[in-house]
Design an enzyme around this catalytic site. Structure first.
Site: not given
Length: 488
Positions: A126, A156, A232
């Site tokens: 993402h 992911d 992230s």
């Protein structure tokens, strides 16, 4: 007289010697007690100045150069109309009443981890999704253009490559997450809120979190080390400086860290990285079984000691589970030496292994625990490359792109491989199929009373000339049977 004096002095000396001996004995007993006493108090107190100054700094200094910032740019189309989202305005004036949509460049920031000295970097999917340009900034502020090697939405994870021009970059080794335990100290390294590289400490709060709903292959490590937006793709490391996981999400109602962060375990990260470098694609092994968690009631009915494991409810013919002689009603307790509690966890552990590898499964059957070895293979059958576009003016499915719903296609499209029928993947606009009312995702299960199990059977039913132009087609849509009739 002299004798009496000597006797008195002797008695006093004896008394003094007795008191000294008693004192020495008491002191010796205290020393002995302190030596044999539990060392708990001694562990609480530092014995040197160096112990007072214990710090994570050497660990951070060694690991942080392998954590990078990832900048991505993507083009975003923006309508020129201030009422672009208003259906009433669009109906009367059109969405472009104030000019054609404009494109602007949107930038975002995340973190990444160097896992190969030649410039291999892993981050979250993402972070780089739909990016038109990628840039990696090292901890020493050097910048590199990055190439996207592989992006995997299902886990992911994304793998990038930069060219360090022959220089060996610092990188993190993968930890063996099978040895990870709740309570282990960990550090999270990343770039939260874009303020620059930041390190937070905490412990592993839980392992094998499968009900988070972040990705299809959920088996997350939970930590209370502060993880915030921008972290992230960053690293979660252990006290040996090895990569335990890639930070991917937080549980938060405010957008900030609430002490619940999730990381993708290093074993899955390693699997994706190896696939990207060696094959350039991901081939996920499968077991070919369907199951449900063993609840307290199910455990009692099966006479299992405690709730846990996966109750096998279906087995796909000729699948690895079928060839390993697994049966309906078996309870899978462990896979490859690790406990499982639901189908997602079992699916994750199988996906961390390579095609053709074998793994032991501990299975409860008829009151006994057996160990069954299963050899993993890739899902069989048609893939997206085998899609067929139906073209004819004689039946109502013309314009539908279809394929057998094989385990391979079901895996790529996130469908249940135990569903039967022919899948409609896409429909051409203004085609007969479009006007007929079928939709992408429908399963064709019957044509004019003939049950459809595969594409061959569908083609035969569509070529039949016994219906006098009347067509009745039944589809399965999200578990509901829908039937439509039309005359051509």
């Amino acid at each position: 007289m002299v004798g009496d004096i000597l006797m008195v002095m002797t008695r006093h000396i004896n008394k003094i010697l007795f008191l000294v001996s008693a004192a020495l004995a008491a002191l010796l007993s205290l020393v002995l007690v302190s030596l044999v006493a539990p060392p708990a108090m001694a562990q609480l107190l530092p014995n040197s100045r160096e112990e007072i100054q214990l710090s994570f700094a050497p660990l951070v200094k060694r690991a942080s150069p392998a954590v990078v910032n990832v900048y991505s740019e993507r083009l975003v189309r923006q309508s020129g109309s201030p009422f672009a989202g208003d259906p009433f305005f669009n109906r009367f004036f059109g969405p472009n009443a104030f000019g054609a949509p404009r494109e602007r460049v949107q930038s975002s920031l995340g973190s990444g981890v160097i896992v190969g000295a030649e410039g291999i970097i892993v981050t979250n999917n993402h972070v780089v999704e739909e990016a038109t340009a990628l840039k990696v900034v090292l901890s020493d502020r050097r910048e590199y253009e990055a190439e996207l090697v592989l992006a995997d939405e299902r886990t992911d994870l994304a793998v990038l490559r930069i060219d360090p021009e022959g220089e060996a970059l610092p990188f993190l080794e993968f930890a063996d997450t099978r040895l990870t335990e709740v309570g282990d100290l960990v550090l999270a390294i990343g770039n939260p809120f874009g303020v620059g590289q930041t390190v937070t400490s905490g412990i592993i709060s839980a392992t094998a979190r499968t009900d988070v709903g972040i990705s299809d292959y959920a088996f997350f490590i939970q930590t209370d080390a502060a993880v915030n937006p921008g972290n992230s793709g960053g690293a979660l490391i252990d006290n040996a400086g090895k990569l335990v996981g890639v930070n991917t999400a937080i549980f938060s109602r405010s957008g900030g860290s609430n002490g619940i962060g999730f990381a993708i375990p290093a074993e899955m990260v390693k699997r994706v990285v190896d696939s990207a470098i060696n094959e350039g694609r991901i081939v996920r092994p499968w077991l070919g079984l369907k199951g449900q968690p063993v609840t307290n009631d199910i455990a009692k009915s099966l006479e299992v000691e405690r709730p846990g494991g996966v109750l096998v409810t279906e087995i796909y013919p000729d699948s690895p589970a079928d060839k390993a002689k697994l049966r309906k009603g078996d309870v899978v307790l462990k896979f490859d030496g690790r406990e499982v509690f639901d189908e997602n966890g079992l699916k994750f552990l199988a996906a961390t292994l390579g095609e053709g590898e074998s793994a032991p499964m501990s299975v409860y059957r008829n009151g006994e625990v057996k160990v069954i070895n299963v050899k993993l293979t890739s899902p069989p059958g048609a893939t997206e490359a085998d899609l067929t576009l139906l073209e004819s003016d004689k039946h109502p499915l013309s314009g539908a792109e279809v394929a057998d719903l094989s385990p391979a296609l079901a895996e790529s499209l996130r469908r249940d491989p135990f569903d039967q029928g022919v899948l409609i993947n896409r429909i051409v606009r203004r085609s007969l199929a479009y006007n007929f009312g079928v939709r992408p995702g429908d399963l064709i299960i019957e044509v004019n009373g003939t049950a459809i199990k595969d594409l061959k059977g569908l083609m035969k039913a569509l070529e039949a000339d016994e219906n006098d132009g009347v067509w009745q087609v039944a589809v399965d849509r999200n578990g509901r049977r829908l039937s439509r009739t039309v005359r051509l």
